[in-house]
Every structure is written in C-alpha cells, then in structure tokens.
Design a protein around this motif. Structure first.
Motif, PDB file in Angstrom:
ATOM      1  N   LYS A  85       0.850  -1.188   0.000  1.00 62.89           N
ATOM      2  CA  LYS A  85       0.000   0.000   0.000  1.00 62.89           C
ATOM      3  C   LYS A  85       0.893   1.247   0.000  1.00 62.89           C
ATOM      4  CE  LYS A  85      -4.038  -2.143   1.020  1.00 62.89           C
ATOM      5  NZ  LYS A  85      -3.641  -3.509   0.851  1.00 62.89           N
ATOM      6  N   PRO A  86       0.391   2.364  -0.535  1.00 59.87           N
ATOM      7  CA  PRO A  86       1.188   3.591  -0.521  1.00 59.87           C
ATOM      8  C   PRO A  86       1.268   4.176   0.884  1.00 59.87           C
ATOM      9  CG  PRO A  86      -0.980   4.027  -1.403  1.00 59.87           C
ATOM     10  CD  PRO A  86      -0.901   2.547  -1.181  1.00 59.87           C
ATOM     11  N   MET A  87       2.396   4.808   1.188  1.00 57.40           N
ATOM     12  CA  MET A  87       2.543   5.464   2.480  1.00 57.40           C
ATOM     13  C   MET A  87       3.534   6.603   2.392  1.00 57.40           C
ATOM     14  SD  MET A  87       4.893   3.019   4.907  1.00 57.40           S
ATOM     15  CE  MET A  87       3.449   2.404   5.632  1.00 57.40           C
ATOM     16  N   LEU A  88       3.390   7.535   3.310  1.00 59.23           N
ATOM     17  CA  LEU A  88       4.307   8.651   3.430  1.00 59.23           C
ATOM     18  C   LEU A  88       5.107   8.454   4.709  1.00 59.23           C
ATOM     19  CD1 LEU A  88       4.077  12.284   2.757  1.00 59.23           C
ATOM     20  CD2 LEU A  88       4.274  11.696   5.148  1.00 59.23           C
ATOM     21  N   ASN A 124      15.117  13.911  10.320  1.00 57.69           N
ATOM     22  CA  ASN A 124      15.899  15.009   9.738  1.00 57.69           C
ATOM     23  C   ASN A 124      15.063  15.904   8.824  1.00 57.69           C
ATOM     24  OD1 ASN A 124      15.595  13.569   7.378  1.00 57.69           O
ATOM     25  ND2 ASN A 124      17.760  13.084   7.139  1.00 57.69           N
ATOM     26  N   GLY A 125      13.760  15.598   8.665  1.00 60.24           N
ATOM     27  CA  GLY A 125      12.870  16.438   7.884  1.00 60.24           C
ATOM     28  C   GLY A 125      12.608  15.943   6.469  1.00 60.24           C
ATOM     29  N   GLU A 126      13.372  14.971   5.992  1.00 58.42           N
ATOM     30  CA  GLU A 126      13.124  14.425   4.653  1.00 58.42           C
ATOM     31  C   GLU A 126      11.822  13.637   4.658  1.00 58.42           C
ATOM     32  OE1 GLU A 126      16.396  12.023   3.403  1.00 58.42           O
ATOM     33  OE2 GLU A 126      17.790  13.698   3.363  1.00 58.42           O
ATOM     34  N   LYS A 161      14.141   3.665  -7.058  1.00 61.61           N
ATOM     35  CA  LYS A 161      13.462   2.408  -7.348  1.00 61.61           C
ATOM     36  C   LYS A 161      13.076   1.710  -6.047  1.00 61.61           C
ATOM     37  CE  LYS A 161      14.033  -1.860  -9.944  1.00 61.61           C
ATOM     38  NZ  LYS A 161      14.917  -2.639 -10.793  1.00 61.61           N
ATOM     39  N   GLU A 162      13.992   1.691  -5.080  1.00 64.92           N
ATOM     40  CA  GLU A 162      13.733   1.049  -3.792  1.00 64.92           C
ATOM     41  C   GLU A 162      14.537   1.759  -2.717  1.00 64.92           C
ATOM     42  OE1 GLU A 162      12.613  -3.295  -3.509  1.00 64.92           O
ATOM     43  OE2 GLU A 162      14.651  -3.333  -2.694  1.00 64.92           O
ATOM     44  N   CYS A 163      14.049   1.732  -1.485  1.00 62.12           N
ATOM     45  CA  CYS A 163      14.695   2.463  -0.403  1.00 62.12           C
ATOM     46  C   CYS A 163      14.507   1.697   0.898  1.00 62.12           C
ATOM     47  CB  CYS A 163      14.075   3.853  -0.310  1.00 62.12           C
ATOM     48  SG  CYS A 163      14.726   4.855   1.010  1.00 62.12           S
ATOM     49  N   TYR A 164      15.589   1.560   1.676  1.00 62.63           N
ATOM     50  CA  TYR A 164      15.536   0.933   2.996  1.00 62.63           C
ATOM     51  C   TYR A 164      15.646   2.032   4.044  1.00 62.63           C
ATOM     52  CZ  TYR A 164      16.853  -1.894   7.023  1.00 62.63           C
ATOM     53  OH  TYR A 164      16.907  -2.473   8.258  1.00 62.63           O
ATOM     54  N   ILE A 165      14.752   2.017   5.043  1.00 62.40           N
ATOM     55  CA  ILE A 165      14.734   3.056   6.071  1.00 62.40           C
ATOM     56  C   ILE A 165      14.870   2.402   7.438  1.00 62.40           C
ATOM     57  CG2 ILE A 165      13.433   4.964   7.068  1.00 62.40           C
ATOM     58  CD1 ILE A 165      11.836   4.969   4.370  1.00 62.40           C
ATOM     59  N   LYS A 191      10.186   9.595  11.953  1.00 61.43           N
ATOM     60  CA  LYS A 191       9.430  10.505  12.823  1.00 61.43           C
ATOM     61  C   LYS A 191       7.965  10.085  12.849  1.00 61.43           C
ATOM     62  CE  LYS A 191       8.661  15.467  13.413  1.00 61.43           C
ATOM     63  NZ  LYS A 191       8.983  16.784  12.814  1.00 61.43           N
ATOM     64  N   TYR A 192       7.364   9.908  11.670  1.00 60.50           N
ATOM     65  CA  TYR A 192       6.003   9.391  11.608  1.00 60.50           C
ATOM     66  C   TYR A 192       5.732   8.756  10.257  1.00 60.50           C
ATOM     67  CZ  TYR A 192       4.207  13.430   8.964  1.00 60.50           C
ATOM     68  OH  TYR A 192       3.974  14.386   8.011  1.00 60.50           O
ATOM     69  N   LEU A 193       4.665   7.943  10.230  1.00 58.64           N
ATOM     70  CA  LEU A 193       4.209   7.253   9.021  1.00 58.64           C
ATOM     71  C   LEU A 193       2.769   7.658   8.767  1.00 58.64           C
ATOM     72  CD1 LEU A 193       5.388   3.719  10.084  1.00 58.64           C
ATOM     73  CD2 LEU A 193       6.447   5.087   8.321  1.00 58.64           C
ATOM     74  N   ARG A 194       2.426   7.795   7.507  1.00 58.10           N
ATOM     75  CA  ARG A 194       1.029   8.066   7.154  1.00 58.10           C
ATOM     76  C   ARG A 194       0.572   6.985   6.188  1.00 58.10           C
ATOM     77  NH1 ARG A 194      -2.339  13.385   6.678  1.00 58.10           N
ATOM     78  NH2 ARG A 194      -4.208  12.389   5.908  1.00 58.10           N
ATOM     79  N   VAL A 195      -0.502   6.292   6.571  1.00 57.85           N
ATOM     80  CA  VAL A 195      -1.067   5.222   5.745  1.00 57.85           C
ATOM     81  C   VAL A 195      -2.484   5.629   5.351  1.00 57.85           C
ATOM     82  CG1 VAL A 195       0.333   3.410   6.796  1.00 57.85           C
ATOM     83  CG2 VAL A 195      -1.879   3.958   7.774  1.00 57.85           C
ATOM     84  N   PRO A 196      -3.055   5.000   4.325  1.00 56.56           N
ATOM     85  CA  PRO A 196      -4.433   5.328   3.923  1.00 56.56           C
ATOM     86  C   PRO A 196      -5.424   5.106   5.069  1.00 56.56           C
ATOM     87  CG  PRO A 196      -3.369   3.963   2.254  1.00 56.56           C
ATOM     88  CD  PRO A 196      -2.450   4.012   3.435  1.00 56.56           C
TER      89      PRO A 196
END
Length: 126
Positions: free
Chosen positions: A13-16, A21-23, A57-61, A67-72
């Motif tokens: 699912k999409p998420m923010l 650090n503000g990114e 293409k892909e990112c590991y965090i 700081k926070y996650l936003r899901v649908p």
C-alpha cells in the motif's frame, strides 16, 4: 492498535514517511520488521526544505530514523475490524476446556486440598 500489525497490513500500500531530519519519502511498503525498519519501492524522496526531489526504485529506512508514518485511512478501518474479530473469537473460545478451574479434570480431587495420602506435605511418616 499495535503499530506493527498496522504495518504488516499496509504491505503493498502507498505510504508517506517523514524522517527525523525532515526528509519525506512517498512509496509503496514492501517489507517491515520488528524494529520498524521498512523497505519502500517506487519512492519519491523530498529534502527537508521541499525544493529538491529524487525518484528511487527502492529504499531501505532504519526504524529509529522515522518521525512518523502516514497510511491510507481505509487501512486503519480494516485493521481495526480484523483485531475486533480476532478479539471476539478469542473471547468465545476461552473457558471451553473440560472441567473448568479445579474441576474433575484435575485428577478428581476438586483442585486444592482434598483427600491426600499422608496428610500435609511431604514431611515425616509413610
């Protein structure tokens, strides 16, 4: 609601994600672990000022940098319903074992006490 159960339900699912650090990173959740480390695909990364963008293409965090996650919003409702169903099923299955507490299922003595050979404890005597 537990955060990890929400994250496991949010896979694909999409998420923010906003980092400490503000990114910000926008993408689709691929995977998460118990430390809240996450992997996103098709990611749009924004710098803290919001004036530069990158497409990854892909990112590991690492979870400790989040700081926070936003899901649908609809995902929150789905996870709440699943947890309520699981809780109700758990309530209905409790107490279904034979004999209940201290009943005949415990050797016929009725739980604690009752007739025992030798009286109290394992002290002297035969």
């Amino acid at each position: 609601m537990l955060p990890l159960s929400l994250l496991t339900a949010a896979q694909n699912k999409p998420m923010l994600v906003e980092l400490k650090n503000g990114e910000t990173l926008n993408g689709h959740l691929v995977n998460c672990d118990n430390f809240m480390n996450i992997t996103l695909r098709e990611v749009y990364q924004t710098n803290p000022d919001g004036d530069r963008f990158w497409k990854l293409k892909e990112c590991y965090i690492r979870g400790s940098t989040i700081k926070y996650l936003r899901v649908p919003d609809q995902l929150l409702d789905v996870v709440k319903e699943e947890q309520n169903r699981a809780r109700d099923a758990n309530r209905n299955s409790r107490g279904a074992h034979a004999g209940g507490r201290g009943g005949a299922a415990r050797g016929g003595r009725g739980g604690r006490g009752g007739p025992m050979r030798g009286g109290r404890g394992r002290g002297r005597g035969a």
